[in-house]
Motif scaffolding. Structure first.
Motif, short mmCIF file in Angstrom:
data_model
loop_
_atom_site.label_atom_id
_atom_site.label_comp_id
_atom_site.label_asym_id
_atom_site.label_seq_id
_atom_site.Cartn_x
_atom_site.Cartn_y
_atom_site.Cartn_z
N PRO A 106 0.79 -1.24 0.00
CA PRO A 106 0.00 0.00 0.00
C PRO A 106 0.82 1.28 0.00
O PRO A 106 0.27 2.38 -0.19
CB PRO A 106 -0.80 -0.12 1.30
CG PRO A 106 0.03 -0.96 2.19
CD PRO A 106 0.76 -1.92 1.30
N THR A 107 2.13 1.18 0.20
CA THR A 107 2.95 2.38 0.35
C THR A 107 3.95 2.60 -0.78
O THR A 107 4.34 3.73 -1.05
CB THR A 107 3.73 2.34 1.67
OG1 THR A 107 4.56 1.16 1.70
CG2 THR A 107 2.78 2.29 2.85
N ARG A 108 4.39 1.54 -1.44
CA ARG A 108 5.42 1.69 -2.47
C ARG A 108 5.40 0.48 -3.39
O ARG A 108 4.65 -0.47 -3.18
CB ARG A 108 6.80 1.84 -1.82
CG ARG A 108 7.28 0.58 -1.11
CD ARG A 108 8.59 0.80 -0.39
NE ARG A 108 8.41 1.60 0.81
CZ ARG A 108 9.41 1.98 1.59
NH1 ARG A 108 10.66 1.66 1.28
NH2 ARG A 108 9.18 2.68 2.68
N ALA A 114 5.28 -4.75 1.95
CA ALA A 114 4.21 -5.55 1.36
C ALA A 114 3.39 -6.26 2.44
O ALA A 114 3.92 -6.71 3.45
CB ALA A 114 4.79 -6.57 0.39
N GLN A 115 2.08 -6.32 2.22
CA GLN A 115 1.15 -7.04 3.10
C GLN A 115 0.77 -8.32 2.37
O GLN A 115 0.04 -8.28 1.38
CB GLN A 115 -0.08 -6.19 3.38
CG GLN A 115 0.24 -4.77 3.87
CD GLN A 115 0.94 -4.79 5.21
OE1 GLN A 115 0.42 -5.28 6.20
NE2 GLN A 115 2.16 -4.25 5.24
N SER A 133 1.49 -12.14 6.58
CA SER A 133 2.79 -11.67 7.05
C SER A 133 3.04 -10.28 6.47
O SER A 133 2.86 -10.05 5.27
CB SER A 133 3.91 -12.62 6.63
OG SER A 133 5.17 -12.14 7.04
N SER A 134 3.43 -9.36 7.33
CA SER A 134 3.79 -8.01 6.91
C SER A 134 5.31 -7.90 6.81
O SER A 134 6.02 -8.16 7.78
CB SER A 134 3.25 -6.98 7.92
OG SER A 134 3.62 -5.67 7.54
N ILE A 135 5.81 -7.56 5.63
CA ILE A 135 7.25 -7.52 5.40
C ILE A 135 7.79 -6.15 5.77
O ILE A 135 7.54 -5.15 5.09
CB ILE A 135 7.58 -7.86 3.93
CG1 ILE A 135 7.04 -9.25 3.59
CG2 ILE A 135 9.07 -7.77 3.67
CD1 ILE A 135 7.25 -9.65 2.15
N GLY A 145 1.96 -12.67 11.09
CA GLY A 145 1.64 -11.43 11.77
C GLY A 145 0.47 -10.73 11.08
O GLY A 145 0.12 -11.06 9.95
N PRO A 146 -0.16 -9.76 11.76
CA PRO A 146 -1.30 -9.06 11.18
C PRO A 146 -0.89 -8.11 10.06
O PRO A 146 0.26 -7.67 10.00
CB PRO A 146 -1.87 -8.29 12.38
CG PRO A 146 -0.68 -8.06 13.26
CD PRO A 146 0.18 -9.29 13.11
#
Length: 414
Positions: A106-108, A114-115, A133-135, A145-146
Motif C-alpha cells: 500500500p505504500t510503495r 508488502a502485506q 505476514s507483513s514484510i 503477523g497481522p
C-alpha cells in the motif's frame, strides 16, 4: 451463323460468371462475418487457462488475469464503494514442497512494506496452511503477523500441482489501483520457508493492478540493472579471490626455489595478492554493499564467509608490517601464521565462489569455466609439488636419515 451455338456459349459463360460471383460472395462472407467468430474462439482458447477455470469449492470471481511470470493467475471481485476485495491467487506447475505468496504493497512498489498472504503444504500432516505476514525489512523470515488491513476467509488448497490462496480483504474505500507482487520459494526441513530465487522471473514478479479494469502494468524491478550488478559481483570475486589469490600463493611457493627468480617471485606474489584484495575490495565488496542497499543484507553463509575473507585479507596485510627479518628467531612462527592464513583464505574463497554461483544461477557455463580454470591451477600445483619434492623435502629427509644413523651409532657404542 449458328445462333444456337452462340446462345449455348453465352449460357455457359453466364453460368461460369455466376459461379465465380457466388464464390467471391462466399469468400467475402467468411472473411467479414464468420472469421471474427473463429478469431474470438481462438482468443478464448488462449484465455481458457484463466477465464474458464472452475474452482472445486464453487467460488466465482468477476475478473481474472494471467500474471506475466511464475505461472500465476489472479482471480478477484472488487466492490469499490466498500473496498472489499475477494481474491484467489493461483500458482500452477509447483511442487508440494514449495510455498507461495501474493500481496499488496500500500505504500510503495516492491517487497519492503508488502502485506502478504502465504501458503504451504505441511510436510507431516499434508494439510495446507495459510497465514498473513507483513514484510518490514529485507531480512524477513516471513513470520506470521497481522496486516495493515483486515483479512477474512483465508484458506488455501493444493490440487494437481496447483496451489491456491483464497482471501477476502477490506481495503480503504474507493481504492482503484494497487501495487501487488507474487512469489514462490522452497520449503525447507521443519516447514521453514526458504529464500526464493534471486534471479530471472523471481525479480520480475510485481506489477500495478487496476482493480476496476483488471489491467496489469508490469513494474520494473527496484533496479533494472541489478542482474548485471550481481554478475559483475560474481565475476570480480571469482577472478580476484578464486584465481589471483591461488596464483599469488603458487608464485611464492614454487618460484622462490629457483635462485634465478629471486626476488622476482616476491613481486609476482605481491602483485597478484594485492591486486586480488584491492580489486576484490572495490569491486566485490562495493557491489555487495550496492545489492545490500537495494535488496537488503541477508545473513547467509555466503555473506558471512565473504566478510570473513575481507577481514583475513586485511590481517595478512597488517602481518607484513610486523614481519621479522629472515634470521630472526621468530621468523619461522611468522611464516607458519602467514602461510596458514593464506591457505585458509584460498580454500574459503573457492568454496564461497561455488556458493555464490549457486545463488546467482548464471548458467552452467560459468561453473564449468571456473571449475576448468581452478582445475588447471590445481593440476599445475600437483606437478610442481612432484618436481620440487626433492628440493623442498630433501633436506628434511636427509636430516632424518642422519639422525637415525647417529642413533644407531650411539646404540652400537653403548
Amino acid at each position: 451463323m449458328d445462333w444456337g451455338l452462340v446462345v449455348n456459349q453465352i449460357g455457359v459463360w453466364a453460368s461460369s460468371r455466376a459461379l465465380s460471383s457466388r464464390t467471391i460472395f462466399m469468400v467475402l462472407y467468411f472473411l467479414f462475418v464468420l472469421a471474427p467468430y473463429f478469431t474470438r474462439a481462438t482468443t478464448d482458447g488462449v484465455q481458457a487457462r484463466c477465464d474458464s477455470h472452475i474452482f472445486k469449492n464453487g467460488k466465482h470471481f468477476r475478473s481474472c488475469i494471467d500474471l506475466p511470470v511464475l505461472d500465476s493467475f489472479l482471480h478477484f471481485s472488487y466492490v469499490p464503494e466498500t473496498g472489499v476485495l475477494e481474491v484467489a491467487y493461483r500458482h500452477t506447475n509447483i511442487e508440494s514442497s514449495s510455498w507461495i505468496a501474493w500481496g499488496i504493497n500500500p505504500t510503495r512498489k516492491g517487497m519492503l512494506g508488502a502485506q502478504t498472504l502465504l501458503a504451504y503444504r505441511n510436510s507431516t500432516s499434508g494439510f495446507m496452511r495459510a497465514y498473513t505476514s507483513s514484510i518490514k525489512d529485507y531480512s524477513t523470515m516471513l513470520q506470521e503477523g497481522p496486516l495493515s488491513f483486515r483479512v477474512t476467509q483465508l484458506a488455501a488448497e493444493f490440487l494437481d500441482g496447483e496451489m491456491t490462496i483464497f482471501a477476502t480483504m477490506a481495503l480503504p474505500s474507493n481504492t482503484t489501483v494497487v501495487n501487488h507482487l507474487w512469489q514462490d520459494g522452497p520449503l525447507k526441513e521443519g516447514d521453514r520457508l526458504g529464500m526464493h530465487a534471486m534471479s530471472g522471473n523471481h525479480l520480475k514478479s510485481m506489477a500495478t493492478l487496476d482493480l476496476l479494469s483488471g489491467r496489469v502494468t508490469a513494474t520494473k524491478t527496484v533496479n533494472g540493472n541489478m542482474i548485471l550488478v550481481k554478475r559483475v559481483h560474481g565475476l570480480v570475486n571469482a577472478v580476484c579471490w578464486g584465481i589471483f589469490m591461488p596464483i599469488g600463493a603458487m608464485a611464492a611457493r614454487y618460484m622462490r626455489t629457483y635462485k634465478g627468480l629471486d626476488p622476482m617471485w616476491f613481486y609476482v606474489h605481491i602483485f597478484f595478492q594485492t591486486t586480488g584484495y584491492v580489486v576484490g575490495l572495490l569491486g566485490g565488496l562495493g557491489t555487495a554493499i550496492y545489492m545490500a542497499k537495494h535488496t537488503g543484507m541477508r545473513s547467509t553463509p555466503h555473506t558471512v564467509i565473504g566478510i570473513l575473507l575481507f577481514v583475513l585479507g586485511f590481517l595478512q596485510i597488517l602481518a607484513l608490517k610486523v614481519r621479522p627479518d629472515k634470521d630472526h628467531k621468530y621468523r619461522k612462527y611468522w611464516n607458519w601464521y602467514h602461510h596458514t592464513m593464506g591457505y585458509i583464505v584460498i580454500i574459503l574463497s573457492i568454496y564461497n565462489i561455488y556458493k555464490g554461483l549457486a545463488i546467482l544461477q548464471p548458467g552452467s557455463s560459468w561453473k564449468i569455466a571456473y571449475s576448468t580454470i581452478i582445475g588447471v591451477i590445481g593440476l599445475f600445483a600437483v606437478v610442481m609439488e612432484i618436481l620440487q619434492f626433492k628440493t623442498r623435502w630433501g633436506d628434511l629427509w636427509c636430516k632424518k636419515s642422519e639422525d637415525l644413523e647417529a642413533d644407531q651409532s650411539a646404540s652400537i657404542d653403548v
